[in-house]
Design an enzyme around this catalytic site. Structure first.
Site, PDB file in Angstrom:
ATOM      1  CG  HIS A 160     -40.703 -38.149  -7.420  1.00 16.68           C
ATOM      2  ND1 HIS A 160     -40.682 -37.826  -6.084  1.00 16.68           N
ATOM      3  CD2 HIS A 160     -39.597 -37.599  -7.951  1.00 16.68           C
ATOM      4  CE1 HIS A 160     -39.610 -37.086  -5.826  1.00 16.68           C
ATOM      5  NE2 HIS A 160     -38.935 -36.935  -6.951  1.00 16.68           N
ATOM      6  N   GLY A 218     -35.240 -35.336  -3.875  1.00 16.66           N
ATOM      7  CA  GLY A 218     -36.653 -35.005  -3.713  1.00 16.66           C
ATOM      8  C   GLY A 218     -37.333 -36.244  -3.151  1.00 16.66           C
ATOM      9  CE  LYS A 231     -29.509 -38.376 -13.343  1.00 16.32           C
ATOM     10  NZ  LYS A 231     -30.391 -38.895 -12.306  1.00 16.32           N
ATOM     11  CD  GLU A 286     -37.123 -41.035 -12.261  1.00 17.61           C
ATOM     12  OE1 GLU A 286     -35.925 -40.685 -12.269  1.00 17.61           O
ATOM     13  OE2 GLU A 286     -38.018 -40.364 -11.732  1.00 17.61           O
ATOM     14  CG  ASN A 319     -34.387 -38.000 -16.598  1.00 13.00           C
ATOM     15  OD1 ASN A 319     -34.756 -36.915 -16.144  1.00 13.00           O
ATOM     16  ND2 ASN A 319     -34.543 -39.141 -15.950  1.00 13.00           N
ATOM     17  NE  ARG A 343     -38.255 -36.772 -14.397  1.00 10.06           N
ATOM     18  CZ  ARG A 343     -37.542 -35.895 -13.686  1.00 10.06           C
ATOM     19  NH1 ARG A 343     -36.360 -35.507 -14.107  1.00 10.06           N
ATOM     20  NH2 ARG A 343     -37.992 -35.430 -12.556  1.00 10.06           N
TER      21      ARG A 343
HETATM   22  P1  ADP Z   1     -32.372 -37.569  -7.195  1.00 10.24           P
HETATM   23  O1  ADP Z   1     -33.634 -37.284  -6.460  1.00 10.24           O
HETATM   24  O2  ADP Z   1     -31.543 -36.338  -7.459  1.00 10.24           O
HETATM   25  O3  ADP Z   1     -32.508 -38.478  -8.393  1.00 10.24           O
HETATM   26  P2  ADP Z   1     -31.192 -39.844  -5.823  1.00 10.24           P
HETATM   27  O4  ADP Z   1     -32.383 -40.695  -5.983  1.00 10.24           O
HETATM   28  O5  ADP Z   1     -29.952 -40.235  -6.533  1.00 10.24           O
HETATM   29  O6  ADP Z   1     -31.488 -38.330  -6.138  1.00 10.24           O
HETATM   30  O7  ADP Z   1     -30.879 -39.734  -4.258  1.00 10.24           O
HETATM   31  C1  ADP Z   1     -29.821 -38.960  -3.819  1.00 10.24           C
HETATM   32  C2  ADP Z   1     -29.751 -39.053  -2.328  1.00 10.24           C
HETATM   33  O8  ADP Z   1     -29.684 -40.417  -1.923  1.00 10.24           O
HETATM   34  C3  ADP Z   1     -28.482 -38.434  -1.759  1.00 10.24           C
HETATM   35  O9  ADP Z   1     -28.626 -37.084  -1.513  1.00 10.24           O
HETATM   36  C4  ADP Z   1     -28.314 -39.198  -0.470  1.00 10.24           C
HETATM   37  O10 ADP Z   1     -28.985 -38.486   0.545  1.00 10.24           O
HETATM   38  C5  ADP Z   1     -29.040 -40.495  -0.680  1.00 10.24           C
HETATM   39  N1  ADP Z   1     -28.143 -41.653  -0.633  1.00 10.24           N
HETATM   40  C6  ADP Z   1     -27.415 -42.195  -1.632  1.00 10.24           C
HETATM   41  N2  ADP Z   1     -26.690 -43.248  -1.172  1.00 10.24           N
HETATM   42  C7  ADP Z   1     -26.982 -43.393   0.137  1.00 10.24           C
HETATM   43  C8  ADP Z   1     -26.585 -44.286   1.179  1.00 10.24           C
HETATM   44  N3  ADP Z   1     -25.725 -45.271   0.944  1.00 10.24           N
HETATM   45  N4  ADP Z   1     -27.119 -44.103   2.393  1.00 10.24           N
HETATM   46  C9  ADP Z   1     -28.003 -43.105   2.639  1.00 10.24           C
HETATM   47  N5  ADP Z   1     -28.408 -42.248   1.726  1.00 10.24           N
HETATM   48  C10 ADP Z   1     -27.922 -42.364   0.483  1.00 10.24           C
END
Ligand code: ADP
Length: 408
Positions: A187, A219, A15, A391, A8, A99
């Site tokens: 997504h 995103g 990943k 995913e 990914n 992916r």
């Molecule tokens: P990606 O889209 O890169 O896969 P993720 O799904 O891991 O990202 O989401 C990352 C975002 O999730 C971080 O930037 C943060 O804003 C948010 N996030 C992660 N943990 C928390 C939390 N405990 N509370 C609020 N927001 C969170």
């Protein structure tokens, strides 16, 4: 058993994980990989770093260089040697699933990679300039290390490929639609996984449900899913449209770009950077793209952090309204990804806007780090789920299904 390696690749990370699955029957429950690794290419200017997890051990390693071929080779070597060894040699890997962010309208399901598929991914580079080159690179590196191993592409656009044309087309001259300027949506692997999982949890066929899935991470996008088909989604021609995101602005009046070009001499690349990297939560708050930092900023009285949060919620409400009317009803609202899975306050605020429809959140359940459960109250007319998106597992499942159909 069948060993499926999942890759990914993102713009700044890689990943990977290895699933060891029964050859005859695909388990319905989410499986854990027996090995997983994550390269961060941006950790230092000349060397990436990676974490690897297997056999109950976690290791943090530095790559010998930032060369992607060498880096991925070094990461894959931890499959066959050292404390994280899980297979004797690379020939124990049966299949590799990738992916791929952009598959255009050509692919509606997982596809065995051949020269035509690679040509399509290459043709679509202008539409996914950071992602598709990284995927091609991953495919070619695997070819060079694992020779003729079957490789499968699982596209992020595939789940949205059956969207009705009136929802996908933009109201610009028709000739541009013919040239491929339309909504593709992204997504998709996550939206589809969450929809399937919710149908299981509700014990109802997906073909009978109306769902809105909210993928809120760095995103962010929503999908309106009717009878198992994504009929509308907030991301469009690129992953820039729709909701406000971490560093992406989401939808803005396109005339703003014309104004910036005409009156402030902005060039295409500068606008691209401004809208993709310097906007969203980060651009408005001036603090961070991370929702946790925004919420901390609000506690400390930072007005721009509050504005960023309020805008995020307002745009979420607007887009929920749009998905809701596309669906003409709603059985369940689903939250996933970093913000969706972890932010109690974002879920609470999002649900407030649908209370007039009889949606009622159980605030205790919402506070209780819920995963894979309904967090609506027993009187609620609409269910609310928090689903941990998987995913990589979804890619492994699709790859397994394709492999199985080919070998019979
Ligand atoms: P990606 O889209 O890169 O896969 P993720 O799904 O891991 O990202 O989401 C990352 C975002 O999730 C971080 O930037 C943060 O804003 C948010 N996030 C992660 N943990 C928390 C939390 N405990 N509370 C609020 N927001 C969170």
């Amino acid at each position: 058993m069948i060993n499926i390696l999942v890759l990914n690749a993102g713009s700044s990370s890689q990943k990977s994980c290895l699933y060891c699955l029964d050859e005859k029957e695909l388990p319905q429950e989410t499986q854990k990989p027996i090995w997983s690794a994550n390269i961060d290419w941006t950790a230092t200017s000349n060397q990436g770093v990676f974490n690897v997890k297997a056999n109950g051990i976690k290791q943090h390693l530095t790559l010998e260089s930032n060369d992607h071929h060498q880096g991925i080779r070094q990461m894959l070597d931890t499959l066959i040697q050292g404390k994280t060894k899980v297979i004797d040699n690379f020939s124990a890997i049966n299949l590799v699933g990738h992916r791929v962010v952009h598959g255009g309208t050509n692919y509606s399901e997982a596809t065995l990679i051949n020269s035509d598929v690679k040509a399509t991914i290459t043709e679509l580079i202008p539409l996914a300039p950071t992602h598709n080159p990284a995927h091609l690179e991953g495919i070619e590196i695997i070819e060079s290390i694992l020779n003729n191993i079957p490789q499968v592409a699982v596209f992020d656009t595939a789940f949205h490929s059956q969207m009705p044309l009136e929802n996908a087309a933009y109201p610009i001259p028709y000739q541009w639609l013919e040239k491929g300027i339309r909504r593709y949506g992204f997504h998709g692997i996550s939206h589809q996984y969450c929809a399937n999982r919710v149908a299981e949890l509700m014990n109802q066929p997906l073909s009978s449900l109306k769902l809105i899935t909210c993928h809120l991470g760095n995103g962010c996008s929503l999908a309106a899913i009717k009878n198992g088909i994504s009929i509308d989604t907030t991301m469009g021609f690129t992953p820039l449209e729709g909701l406000m995101m971490g560093t992406r602005g989401g939808s803005i009046d396109p005339a703003i770009l014309i104004y910036l070009m005409r009156e402030h001499n902005f060039q295409a690349e500068e606008l691209n950077h401004l809208l993709n990297q310097e906007s969203g939560l980060k651009g408005i708050s001036g603090i961070s793209s991370d929702m946790r930092a925004i919420c901390q900023g609000i506690k400390e009285g930072n007005q721009r952090a509050k504005l960023a949060f309020d805008m995020f919620i307002h745009r979420l409400h607007s887009c929920l309204g749009s998905m809701l009317t596309s669906l003409g009803g709603l059985d369940a609202l689903v939250f996933t990804a970093g913000i969706g899975e972890n932010s109690t306050i974002v879920r609470e605020k999002a649900c407030e806007a649908l209370s007039f429809l009889g949606l009622e959140l159980d605030l205790f359940k919402n506070n209780d780090s819920p995963v894979g459960v309904d967090i609506s109250s027993s009187d609620s007319s609409i269910k609310v789920f928090v689903i941990q998106t998987q995913e990589d597992w979804a890619i492994a499942q699709s790859s397994w299904q394709l492999y199985n159909s080919l070998s019979h």
